[in-house]
Enzyme design. Sequence first.
Site, PDB file in Angstrom:
ATOM      1  N   ASP A 171       3.201   4.198   3.826  1.00 52.71           N
ATOM      2  CA  ASP A 171       3.695   4.268   5.205  1.00 52.71           C
ATOM      3  C   ASP A 171       3.422   2.974   5.951  1.00 52.71           C
ATOM      4  OD1 ASP A 171       1.257   4.226   6.729  1.00 52.71           O
ATOM      5  OD2 ASP A 171       1.097   6.403   6.704  1.00 52.71           O
ATOM      6  N   TYR A 181     -10.256  13.788   8.543  1.00 53.43           N
ATOM      7  CA  TYR A 181     -11.222  12.767   8.957  1.00 53.43           C
ATOM      8  C   TYR A 181     -12.595  13.346   8.700  1.00 53.43           C
ATOM      9  CZ  TYR A 181      -8.038   9.599  11.416  1.00 53.43           C
ATOM     10  OH  TYR A 181      -7.058   8.682  11.725  1.00 53.43           O
ATOM     11  N   HIS A 203      -2.029   2.276   8.741  1.00 55.30           N
ATOM     12  CA  HIS A 203      -2.152   3.127   9.927  1.00 55.30           C
ATOM     13  C   HIS A 203      -1.190   2.664  11.024  1.00 55.30           C
ATOM     14  CE1 HIS A 203      -5.492   6.119  11.072  1.00 55.30           C
ATOM     15  NE2 HIS A 203      -4.717   6.175  12.113  1.00 55.30           N
ATOM     16  N   THR A 210      -8.291  10.256   5.194  1.00 55.87           N
ATOM     17  CA  THR A 210      -8.000   8.950   5.801  1.00 55.87           C
ATOM     18  C   THR A 210      -9.291   8.147   5.879  1.00 55.87           C
ATOM     19  OG1 THR A 210      -6.169   9.869   7.061  1.00 55.87           O
ATOM     20  CG2 THR A 210      -7.088   7.792   7.856  1.00 55.87           C
ATOM     21  N   SER A 264      -1.195   2.177   3.239  1.00 53.84           N
ATOM     22  CA  SER A 264      -0.920   2.330   4.677  1.00 53.84           C
ATOM     23  C   SER A 264      -1.875   1.441   5.450  1.00 53.84           C
ATOM     24  CB  SER A 264      -1.176   3.798   5.058  1.00 53.84           C
ATOM     25  OG  SER A 264      -1.332   3.950   6.465  1.00 53.84           O
ATOM     26  N   LYS A 278      -5.868   7.958   2.007  1.00 57.38           N
ATOM     27  CA  LYS A 278      -4.888   7.275   2.885  1.00 57.38           C
ATOM     28  C   LYS A 278      -5.536   6.090   3.581  1.00 57.38           C
ATOM     29  CE  LYS A 278      -1.904   8.175   6.932  1.00 57.38           C
ATOM     30  NZ  LYS A 278      -2.561   7.553   8.077  1.00 57.38           N
TER      31      LYS A 278
HETATM   32  C1  LIG Z   1      -0.078   8.394  17.877  1.00 55.79           C
HETATM   33  C2  LIG Z   1      -0.533   8.272  16.457  1.00 55.79           C
HETATM   34  C3  LIG Z   1      -1.606   9.030  16.020  1.00 55.79           C
HETATM   35  C4  LIG Z   1      -2.037   8.914  14.699  1.00 55.79           C
HETATM   36  N1  LIG Z   1      -3.047   9.722  14.275  1.00 55.79           N
HETATM   37  C5  LIG Z   1      -3.415   9.691  12.964  1.00 55.79           C
HETATM   38  C6  LIG Z   1      -4.384  10.597  12.482  1.00 55.79           C
HETATM   39  O1  LIG Z   1      -4.914  11.432  13.233  1.00 55.79           O
HETATM   40  N2  LIG Z   1      -4.720  10.520  11.176  1.00 55.79           N
HETATM   41  C7  LIG Z   1      -4.151   9.603  10.319  1.00 55.79           C
HETATM   42  O2  LIG Z   1      -4.482   9.557   9.143  1.00 55.79           O
HETATM   43  N3  LIG Z   1      -3.212   8.727  10.769  1.00 55.79           N
HETATM   44  C8  LIG Z   1      -2.832   8.773  12.052  1.00 55.79           C
HETATM   45  N4  LIG Z   1      -1.849   7.922  12.491  1.00 55.79           N
HETATM   46  C9  LIG Z   1      -1.227   6.974  11.541  1.00 55.79           C
HETATM   47  C10 LIG Z   1      -0.024   7.592  10.808  1.00 55.79           C
HETATM   48  O3  LIG Z   1      -0.413   8.587   9.892  1.00 55.79           O
HETATM   49  C11 LIG Z   1       0.732   6.541   9.983  1.00 55.79           C
HETATM   50  O4  LIG Z   1      -0.157   5.922   9.075  1.00 55.79           O
HETATM   51  C12 LIG Z   1       1.408   5.458  10.830  1.00 55.79           C
HETATM   52  O5  LIG Z   1       1.889   5.984  12.049  1.00 55.79           O
HETATM   53  C13 LIG Z   1       2.557   4.871  10.025  1.00 55.79           C
HETATM   54  O6  LIG Z   1       3.138   3.810  10.727  1.00 55.79           O
HETATM   55  P1  LIG Z   1       4.502   3.943  11.577  1.00 55.79           P
HETATM   56  O7  LIG Z   1       4.109   4.577  12.864  1.00 55.79           O
HETATM   57  O8  LIG Z   1       4.917   2.527  11.702  1.00 55.79           O
HETATM   58  O9  LIG Z   1       5.472   4.783  10.766  1.00 55.79           O
HETATM   59  C14 LIG Z   1      -1.402   8.024  13.799  1.00 55.79           C
HETATM   60  C15 LIG Z   1      -0.309   7.275  14.264  1.00 55.79           C
HETATM   61  C16 LIG Z   1       0.131   7.391  15.573  1.00 55.79           C
HETATM   62  C17 LIG Z   1       1.322   6.588  16.001  1.00 55.79           C
END
Ligand SMILES: Cc1cc2nc3c(=O)[nH]c(=O)nc-3n(C[C@H](O)[C@H](O)[C@H](O)COP(=O)(O)O)c2cc1C
Length: 364
Positions: free
Chosen positions: A284, A129, A253, A154, A251, A229
């Site tokens: 994702d 980030y 997120h 990201t 993605s 991302k």
């Molecule tokens: C609790 C949590 C924290 C997350 N923190 C980040 C992060 O710090 N950086 C990031 O790029 N994505 C973060 N994500 C997003 C994940 O990288 C990913 O894109 C997402 O969880 C994919 O969806 P899914 O949970 O349905 O598999 C986070 C997701 C969750 C659930």
Amino acid sequence: MDIVSLADLKQVAKEKIPSDLWDFIEGAAFDEITKRRNEEKFLDLTINPNFLIDVGNRDLSTTVFGEKIDFPVMIAPAGAKRQLHPEGELAAAKGAGMAGTLYALPTASGYSIEEVAEVASGPLWFQLYHSSDDITEYLVKKAKNAGYSAICLTVDGPTSAPKEKDLRNNFKRNPELYNGSFRERPEFVRSTDIIAPDFADFTPEEYQGLTWDRLDWLKSLTNLPLVIKGIRTVRDAVLCTEYGADGIVVSNHGGRQIDRTLSSIETLYPITQAVGGKLEVYFDSGVRRGSDVFMALALGARGIFIGRPTFWGMAYDGPAGVKLMLDILKSEFDRCLAFGGYRNLSEIEVGSVNIPAHWPVKLP
Ligand SMILES: Cc1cc2nc3c(=O)[nH]c(=O)nc-3n(C[C@H](O)[C@H](O)[C@H](O)COP(=O)(O)O)c2cc1C
């Protein structure tokens, strides 16, 4: 209860995780419509099986920027792991390595870039980030020196996105469990005085520091591949190719940033049609079954990342639980290959699945 699917793992994990932390992990933006859509839209796709093919010898492996992984499922970067489990990011990295795949470490990690590298046996990406140039320079240098294989920037957090559940629960992160890489530089730790801050929480002013025309500055910091991302449109995917990204993660997120967008899987095929072959396309959001992995590969992804289910596996059994989650997806995906008539990943193509006529064929 025997765990045979990710749904089983979710049920068991929910009983173990405190309810406010569960809400933080499972939560998504506003009405969580995009989060639900992410999973539901996979159900619109169907597989075309082919038989009387010798599928006795199946090879599930692939490469990520030249590095081999045993199957095309990796662990997405996600903060809060150390709040969930004492081993936190170490457990995720160990579990990924034990399963033969890659772990993407988030900026918001309770353990440092170096501590995670020490226990990892598989490839690592560092998820960045950007909040200021000096912090980014510091993190990218650490990741490069510790042997990480790519920088994953990201980009889908231009401003704060507190989730309503976290506001209701007055959920607070413990900063010590999110800032492992900043122990030597405490002045870099972001303010945590807002309710339920997420590391993606920037003011628009802070985010101004990084725009398309400054990606060459980021690239100049390291010779590692740069992955962007959070891509949701063809327009941004094309810009990634024009500004020299080596890869993208399609993605949303997991629906955590903005609600009421398309699901991530709906956006995938138009994007891979536009930029596939020019950079490595990963995916994702919403993957819960090996058949979802198969669908995403058919629509052009080189590999996929898993978000929330990593937390479920970790809550169930630490590193072994993360491995179990990955092993379940691997065996389900393997079964798709066998029943689909495929011996390896290069044989999977768009005709392997049926895309409903009402899905968008073009995206802005
Ligand atoms: C609790 C949590 C924290 C997350 N923190 C980040 C992060 O710090 N950086 C990031 O790029 N994505 C973060 N994500 C997003 C994940 O990288 C990913 O894109 C997402 O969880 C994919 O969806 P899914 O949970 O349905 O598999 C986070 C997701 C969750 C659930």
